[in-house]
Scaffold this active site. Structure first.
Site, mmCIF file in Angstrom:
data_model
loop_
_atom_site.group_PDB
_atom_site.id
_atom_site.type_symbol
_atom_site.label_atom_id
_atom_site.label_comp_id
_atom_site.label_asym_id
_atom_site.label_seq_id
_atom_site.Cartn_x
_atom_site.Cartn_y
_atom_site.Cartn_z
ATOM 1 N N ARG A 40 0.947 -1.175 0.160
ATOM 2 C CA ARG A 40 -0.025 -0.107 0.007
ATOM 3 C C ARG A 40 0.915 1.119 0.073
ATOM 4 N NH1 ARG A 40 1.047 2.278 4.421
ATOM 5 N NH2 ARG A 40 -0.085 4.186 3.595
ATOM 6 N N ALA A 42 0.504 5.173 -2.209
ATOM 7 C CA ALA A 42 0.379 5.490 -3.654
ATOM 8 C C ALA A 42 1.763 4.897 -4.384
ATOM 9 C CB ALA A 42 0.006 6.949 -3.876
ATOM 10 N N GLY A 43 3.100 5.227 -4.068
ATOM 11 C CA GLY A 43 4.091 5.242 -4.454
ATOM 12 C C GLY A 43 4.732 3.825 -4.589
ATOM 13 N N CYS A 153 -2.333 9.365 8.136
ATOM 14 C CA CYS A 153 -2.289 8.228 7.325
ATOM 15 C C CYS A 153 -0.663 7.879 7.222
ATOM 16 C CB CYS A 153 -2.776 8.296 5.911
ATOM 17 S SG CYS A 153 -2.817 6.528 5.184
ATOM 18 N N SER A 155 2.518 8.225 4.636
ATOM 19 C CA SER A 155 2.726 8.632 3.181
ATOM 20 C C SER A 155 4.332 8.815 3.229
ATOM 21 C CB SER A 155 2.133 10.150 2.878
ATOM 22 O OG SER A 155 3.266 10.800 1.883
ATOM 23 N N ASP A 222 -2.871 10.781 -3.086
ATOM 24 C CA ASP A 222 -3.208 9.465 -3.985
ATOM 25 C C ASP A 222 -3.625 10.085 -5.279
ATOM 26 O OD1 ASP A 222 -3.852 8.473 -1.017
ATOM 27 O OD2 ASP A 222 -3.678 6.658 -2.336
ATOM 28 N N LYS A 258 1.697 11.780 -9.286
ATOM 29 C CA LYS A 258 0.438 11.565 -8.462
ATOM 30 C C LYS A 258 -0.621 12.404 -9.211
ATOM 31 C CE LYS A 258 2.442 9.247 -5.101
ATOM 32 N NZ LYS A 258 3.041 9.602 -3.783
HETATM 33 P P1 RI2 Z 1 3.030 7.673 -0.483
HETATM 34 C C1 RI2 Z 1 -2.026 6.053 0.872
HETATM 35 O O1 RI2 Z 1 -2.970 5.494 0.416
HETATM 36 C C2 RI2 Z 1 -2.442 7.184 1.562
HETATM 37 O O2 RI2 Z 1 -3.384 7.909 1.408
HETATM 38 C C3 RI2 Z 1 -1.166 8.154 1.603
HETATM 39 O O3 RI2 Z 1 -1.356 9.762 1.757
HETATM 40 C C4 RI2 Z 1 -0.844 8.110 -0.066
HETATM 41 O O4 RI2 Z 1 -1.180 6.831 -0.189
HETATM 42 C C5 RI2 Z 1 0.275 8.191 -0.640
HETATM 43 O O5 RI2 Z 1 1.507 7.559 -0.197
HETATM 44 P P2 RI2 Z 1 -3.313 3.888 0.887
HETATM 45 O O6 RI2 Z 1 -2.575 2.907 -0.083
HETATM 46 O O7 RI2 Z 1 3.152 7.498 -1.896
HETATM 47 O O8 RI2 Z 1 -2.905 3.727 2.623
HETATM 48 O O9 RI2 Z 1 3.303 9.197 -0.208
HETATM 49 O O10 RI2 Z 1 -4.926 3.771 0.877
HETATM 50 O O11 RI2 Z 1 3.651 6.679 0.344
#
Ligand code: RI2
Length: 340
Positions: A40, A42-43, A153, A155, A222, A258
């Protein structure tokens, strides 16, 4: 129809078209891991997605370029359907697909095309990791000594800014929200505590009580639309609203992949609805009379609540999202896209 049904539907149809055997098991496993959020962020999901293309060409026994493209298309379709909101997924795939299309103009052999895919996958992964470091360097300049930061969350982009500022001995303090229902805030706490940072975990609904102590909110993304609106973990828009009322700075840390090119041509970003069992188990639900339960994974923060977006290309106001999109994905706006 919820996204789970759509997913299993899409899955069955791939199998029933008789191409299931052409999807490597490892690809299916990664798709499942993204769907279940074992992978999990987004990156991270974007990097995992492009890796499935590499696996596809490594495992492929395709005898023609057309056959190889068909296999790549099947993989892309499965992976993109795992999570509908994070635009990093299709953008990662697009990065590779664009290079494949350029190579097709040179009439490559199957082997040459496989090499193109492998090279593009590697490039995307390296670039996305470099982007994270750069976002940390750029963003840390906007953190002052003694700042109290709130993050929501988990990130990697937001954490890169926080860790870089901490390494520069800025003596920062962090408040991390739990982030119900999946508690990604716990992951954030663990990472920041391991780095020796002073962290306080709070429940999501405590943000207003503490906002006056916070100097800067930093969250990830996201998706960012062409008008500069931010789509991020559910609860982000409430935090932005509360920050605005308290005159607290609200920063977004986001790599340029993104940004959502579809929004340039009027598409809306779909908000993922996840299984309600993440919120309440069936037995408990029964006990309280089976009310309807909603479990959106993300919400939308309007651009007027965002002070700035930290990208690897520099700091931009949300109003510059369209410019970023034109630079990065302008080629998409002019033609109907075909992935592989
Ligand atoms: P990075 C996550 O989503 C969060 O919403 C977070 O802010 C976003 O991805 C970006 O994350 P989820 O996968 O790419 O927990 O900055 O639903 O790590």
């Amino acid at each position: 129809m919820n996204s789970r049904e759509e997913y299993s539907h899409g899955w069955t149809s791939v199998l029933s078209f008789g191409v299931g055997s052409m999807i490597p098991r490892e690809v299916i496993q990664i798709a499942e891991d993204i769907k279940n959020m074992r992978i999990r962020g987004a990156g991270k999901i974007a990097r995992a997605a492009v890796k499935t293309l590499r696996i596809t060409v490594q495992k492929s026994k395709a005898k023609s370029v057309q056959e190889l493209l068909e296999e790549l298309r099947n993989t892309a379709r499965i992976v993109i359907n795992t999570r509908p909101t994070a635009v990093s997924l299709p953008n990662g795939i697009r990065y590779v697909s664009k290079r494949v299309h350029e190579e097709l103009g040179r009439n490559p052999t199957v082997e040459e095309l496989k090499e193109t895919v492998k090279k593009a996958v590697k490039e995307f992964i390296v670039n996305s990791q470099r982007a994270l470091v750069r976002i940390g360097e750029i963003g840390a300049k906007r953190i002052r000594k003694g700042d109290v930061i709130l993050t929501h969350c988990n990130s990697a982009a937001a954490i890169s800014v926080i860790l870089t500022a901490a390494h520069q001995n800025k003596d920062i303090t962090v408040f991390a929200t739990e982030t119900r229902p999946r508690f990604q805030g716990h992951i954030t706490c663990k990472i920041l505590r391991n780095a020796g940072i002073d962290v306080t975990l709070i429940i999501d609904s405590a943000i207003r009580l503490y906002m006056n102590r916070i100097n800067t909110v930093i969250v990830g993304a996201d998706a960012i639309s062409s008008n500069g609106a931010l789509v991020n973990k559910i609860g982000t828009s409430t935090i932005a609203l509360v920050a605005r009322e308290a005159r607290t700075l609200f920063f977004v840390a986001a790599e340029t992949y993104k940004f959502s090119p579809e929004t340039m041509i009027g598409e809306l970003i779909e908000i993922e609805e996840r299984d309600i069992e993440e919120v309440i188990d069936r037995e408990e639900l029964e006990k309280i009379g089976n009310p309807r339960v909603l479990n959106p994974a993300f919400d939308i923060t309007p651009p007027q609540y965002i002070d700035l977006i930290i990208t690897e290309k520099g700091i931009i106001p949300p109003q510059a999202a369209f410019t970023i999109l034109q630079e990065e994905f302008g080629w998409l706006a002019s033609r109907k896209e075909q992935l592989f």
